[in-house]
Each structure stands twice: as C-alpha cells, then as structure tokens.
Design a protein around this motif. Structure first.
Motif, mmCIF file in Angstrom:
data_model
loop_
_atom_site.group_PDB
_atom_site.id
_atom_site.type_symbol
_atom_site.label_atom_id
_atom_site.label_comp_id
_atom_site.label_asym_id
_atom_site.label_seq_id
_atom_site.Cartn_x
_atom_site.Cartn_y
_atom_site.Cartn_z
ATOM 1 N N UNK A 274 0.851 -1.154 0.155
ATOM 2 C CA UNK A 274 0.102 0.280 -0.162
ATOM 3 C C UNK A 274 0.641 0.943 -0.107
ATOM 4 N N UNK A 275 0.326 2.409 -0.568
ATOM 5 C CA UNK A 275 0.476 3.783 -0.915
ATOM 6 C C UNK A 275 0.630 4.638 0.772
ATOM 7 N N UNK A 276 1.533 5.276 1.345
ATOM 8 C CA UNK A 276 1.293 5.488 2.912
ATOM 9 C C UNK A 276 0.227 7.100 2.730
ATOM 10 N N UNK A 277 -0.581 6.983 3.091
ATOM 11 C CA UNK A 277 -1.240 7.930 2.607
ATOM 12 C C UNK A 277 -0.984 9.405 3.893
ATOM 13 N N UNK A 278 0.120 9.653 4.553
ATOM 14 C CA UNK A 278 0.753 10.148 5.306
ATOM 15 C C UNK A 278 1.500 11.308 4.307
ATOM 16 N N UNK A 279 2.405 9.996 4.409
ATOM 17 C CA UNK A 279 3.732 10.591 3.166
ATOM 18 C C UNK A 279 3.769 10.810 1.690
ATOM 19 N N UNK A 280 2.414 9.493 1.381
ATOM 20 C CA UNK A 280 2.987 9.889 -0.312
ATOM 21 C C UNK A 280 3.748 9.007 -0.439
ATOM 22 N N UNK A 281 3.889 7.996 0.090
ATOM 23 C CA UNK A 281 5.365 7.370 -0.177
ATOM 24 C C UNK A 281 5.447 5.634 -0.248
ATOM 25 N N UNK A 282 5.820 5.197 -1.268
ATOM 26 C CA UNK A 282 5.738 3.008 -0.461
ATOM 27 C C UNK A 282 7.090 3.527 -0.884
ATOM 28 N N UNK A 283 7.079 1.858 0.693
ATOM 29 C CA UNK A 283 8.223 1.116 0.737
ATOM 30 C C UNK A 283 8.740 0.556 0.277
ATOM 31 N N UNK A 284 10.170 0.215 0.476
ATOM 32 C CA UNK A 284 10.980 -0.855 -0.733
ATOM 33 C C UNK A 284 12.040 -1.422 0.310
ATOM 34 N N UNK A 285 12.365 -2.586 -0.328
ATOM 35 C CA UNK A 285 13.514 -3.100 0.142
ATOM 36 C C UNK A 285 14.461 -4.165 -1.080
ATOM 37 N N UNK A 286 15.286 -4.153 -0.911
ATOM 38 C CA UNK A 286 16.482 -4.533 -2.390
ATOM 39 C C UNK A 286 17.519 -5.836 -1.379
ATOM 40 N N UNK A 287 17.696 -6.740 -1.921
ATOM 41 C CA UNK A 287 18.520 -7.828 -1.267
ATOM 42 C C UNK A 287 20.017 -7.206 -2.237
ATOM 43 N N UNK A 288 21.241 -7.392 -0.999
ATOM 44 C CA UNK A 288 22.041 -7.719 -1.972
ATOM 45 C C UNK A 288 23.824 -9.097 -1.118
ATOM 46 N N UNK A 289 24.660 -9.560 -2.320
ATOM 47 C CA UNK A 289 25.393 -10.320 -1.550
ATOM 48 C C UNK A 289 26.975 -9.283 -0.853
ATOM 49 N N UNK A 290 27.071 -9.925 0.187
ATOM 50 C CA UNK A 290 27.806 -9.441 0.772
ATOM 51 C C UNK A 290 28.665 -9.695 1.381
ATOM 52 N N UNK A 291 29.540 -10.763 0.785
ATOM 53 C CA UNK A 291 30.450 -12.124 0.883
ATOM 54 C C UNK A 291 31.794 -11.024 1.579
ATOM 55 N N UNK A 292 31.796 -10.221 1.313
ATOM 56 C CA UNK A 292 33.325 -9.414 2.001
ATOM 57 C C UNK A 292 33.051 -8.560 3.412
#
Length: 375
Positions: free
Chosen positions: A259-277
């Motif tokens: 859903x879109x935040x009605x208070x801020x007009x923004x959308x939450x996202x997440x991303x995944x990264x490899x981090x072996x080092x």
C-alpha cells in the motif's frame, strides 16, 4: 576686493555641488542613457526527446535480513563462552556451554528407569509365551491368561514412557550447548562465565546480525511506483549502493509494500545484496539508486535552461522581435546532466545561457555559443 565670509562661502559651494549632482544623475537616467544600455546576450538550445534510462535516487538504510537473539532454553550457569563479542560466526558454531550436571543426572536416571522397565517387559514377554502353551493344555485358567496379557501390555507402555523420558533428558542436556542459529556478526555479550542464564531474561545472551546477504530499506514517491512495477514485470530491477570502499554494488529489488502511505505519499521498498566481503553494514544510511527501466521519448534540456520562480519552474523563449517571454514547465528530475521536463515540445528553442539576467518583455541579443566560451 570683497572677501566672502566663511559661512557664506560654504553655502555657495554646497549649492554648486548639488546642481552638478542633479545634472549628472539626470543625464544617467535620461531616455538617451537607457537606449545606450546594450541588450543582454543569450544563447539558445533546441528541446530534444530521447529514450532515457529512468534512474531514481533516494536515501535509505541497510538492514540485516535476519537478526537472531540467542537465548537460553534452561536455567543454568554459563561455564564457557566460546567466542569473542563482535566475532563473525558460522551457523552451527558453538557459542556457549552451560553447567549440565543436573541434565546429566536426569539422563542417567531415565536410562536406568528404561533398563528396569525393559527387564520387567522381558519377563512379561517370557511369561506370556509360556502361558500361551499352558492355556492350550488347560493348565491355566482364562483369568490367569488375561493377567499375563495385561502385565505384558503394562510393561510395554512403561518402556515407551521411559524412552520418552530419555528423549526429554537428552533434549534438556542439548540445551547446555548453545550453537549459532545463523551465520553473521555477534553483538555485545550480555553474560559471561559464571553468569546465570535464564529463559525469561529480558536481555538475550547475544544477538547475531546476518551480513551475507544484506538488505536495504528505502521509500520512493508514489508517482514513481508505476514505473518500478512495469520495470519489474520485464526484468529484475537493479538497486545500487556504495560499499565501505566507495564502490557501487548492485542488488535486486525484492519487496514492494502492499500500500501507499496516505500520510507521506510514499511507498516502502527493500532490496537484497550479496555481501561476502562484509563491506556493507546494517543500519548504515545510504544514497540508493534504482534502475527503473526506460522512459521513452523523454523531453530533455540543459539544467541551466530551467528557471525557478514564485509560481514554479519555467523557461524563456525568444519571439521574432527578439523579446523574451516565459513558458511554464514541470521539472520531473535532473539526470545524466539533463533536465527532464514537461510543458515544451521537441524542436522548440529556449534560452540556454543568460536566462538569469532576463525579465519577460526584455529585448535580447542572440549569440551562437561555442565550446569553451560562456556568456
């Protein structure tokens, strides 16, 4: 010869100075002086359209995709801490040992009970076999036979219960060895050798943050949501952050909030990264770039062409009489040293350099801008 008194001399001199100043400023502000002021120089640029990669820039935080609080399952004293706080540990690595004297005793008792019950069951099985032959010969009554069967069933159940007691004791004993449930970096230790570990404690023994893989959490304005959804429907959306060495690291968008935040007009996202080092750190504030596909036929201008006024953004255009006028535009974003706008059409010519000195209706002189020169 008449000699002027000092006071009278000062009055006459002041009058002469004022008269000279009046004529000087009159000449400067006269129409002739105004007409002598040269028209400001401007250069023009042609509005273009191009297929432009849609790159969205925002800020967010790196997050651990898996954070585990390690807690004790039994109440017992800590006998050994087998790592240093802050260490990177592997899944299944031994972290703590607890005093297991009580659990060892319970296991030995359960094993002894099983041995007793097994012996009684063996005797009951033997009696049942012998009674089967005797009842066929009518040497024992039906009542005695029923007693033999009941006794054998009773000891069978007791053996099963003893086996369950052993499994329970073994489980309790296993709780005295605490292993890392995930690979990651340990935080601060909340217990030390000799401390009493308790299941109900408010503080965990230690917390472990998984570092590889790692995530990023960020928001984007709702007007960018459709572009990201369309891009994700065609291919995985790439997300970029900088690691500790300043290198750009690519990850993959793996979550869009429902859903879109009605208070801020923004959308939450997440991303995944490899981090072996381990060069990306949970909690770090980051500038995040999202490759959200291609914007076809984007209308672009040099950023200096777009001006900002009380009513919003605008550009200057020059008419056939070389007079300046304004055209309002919507500035969508600045990307790759180009301003992406709405409100003008490809092929139009707008003022590129010299716009800051203009006012609507002002006459201008148009020059051809050459490389290495500025107005």
């Amino acid at each position: 010869m008449t000699i002027l008194k000092p006071g009278r001399f000062i009055i006459i001199t002041s009058a002469l100075v004022c008269t000279a100043a009046f004529w000087y400023f009159s000449l400067r502000t006269s129409p002739a002086a105004e007409k002598s002021t040269p028209a400001p120089l401007v250069s023009l640029v042609t509005v273009k359209s191009t297929d432009l990669p849609l790159t969205l820039t925002t800020q967010g935080h790196l997050i651990s995709l898996n954070q585990v609080d390690v807690r004790a399952q039994i109440t017992s004293a800590v006998t050994q801490v087998v790592f240093h706080e802050g260490d990177f540990v592997k899944k299944g690595q031994l972290l703590f040992t607890l005093d297991d004297a009580q659990q060892q005793a319970a296991l030995h008792h359960a094993l002894s009970q099983l041995a007793v019950m097994q012996a009684q069951l063996n005797k009951a099985n033997h009696d049942l076999v012998r009674g089967k032959s005797l009842i066929k010969q009518n040497y024992i009554s039906s009542s005695d036979w029923d007693t033999l069967v009941s006794t054998q069933q009773q000891y069978s159940a007791q053996v099963l219960a003893a086996q369950d007691d052993i499994r329970t004791a073994q489980a309790q004993l296993s709780y005295t060895r605490i292993y890392a449930p995930v690979s990651g970096k340990t935080g601060a230790l909340n217990v030390h050798q000799g401390s009493l570990a308790q299941p109900g404690s408010t503080l965990p023994l230690v917390s472990i943050n998984e570092f590889d893989p790692i995530g990023a959490e960020f928001t984007l304005p709702e007007q960018n949501l459709n572009a990201v959804i369309v891009a994700q429907s065609h291919a995985p959306v790439k997300v970029w952050v900088n690691n500790a060495n300043g290198q750009r690291i690519a990850g993959t968008l793996n979550f869009i909030d429902n859903s879109v935040s009605t208070s801020s007009g923004t959308v939450n996202f997440k991303a995944r990264f490899e981090n072996a080092d381990n060069l990306l750190w949970p909690g770090l504030y980051q500038e995040i770039t999202v490759d959200a596909g291609i914007t076809p036929n984007a209308v672009v201008l040099p950023p200096q062409s777009v001006q900002d006024g009380p009513d919003g953004h605008f550009v200057y255009v020059i008419d056939k009489q070389n007079r300046a006028s304004t055209v309002p535009v919507t500035l969508l974003r600045i990307q790759q040293q180009m301003a992406v706008v709405e409100g003008v059409t490809p092929g139009m010519q707008v003022v590129n350099e010299g716009a800051r000195m203009l006012r609507p209706g002002m006459s201008v002189s148009i020059v051809t801008h050459r490389a290495g020169q500025s107005l």
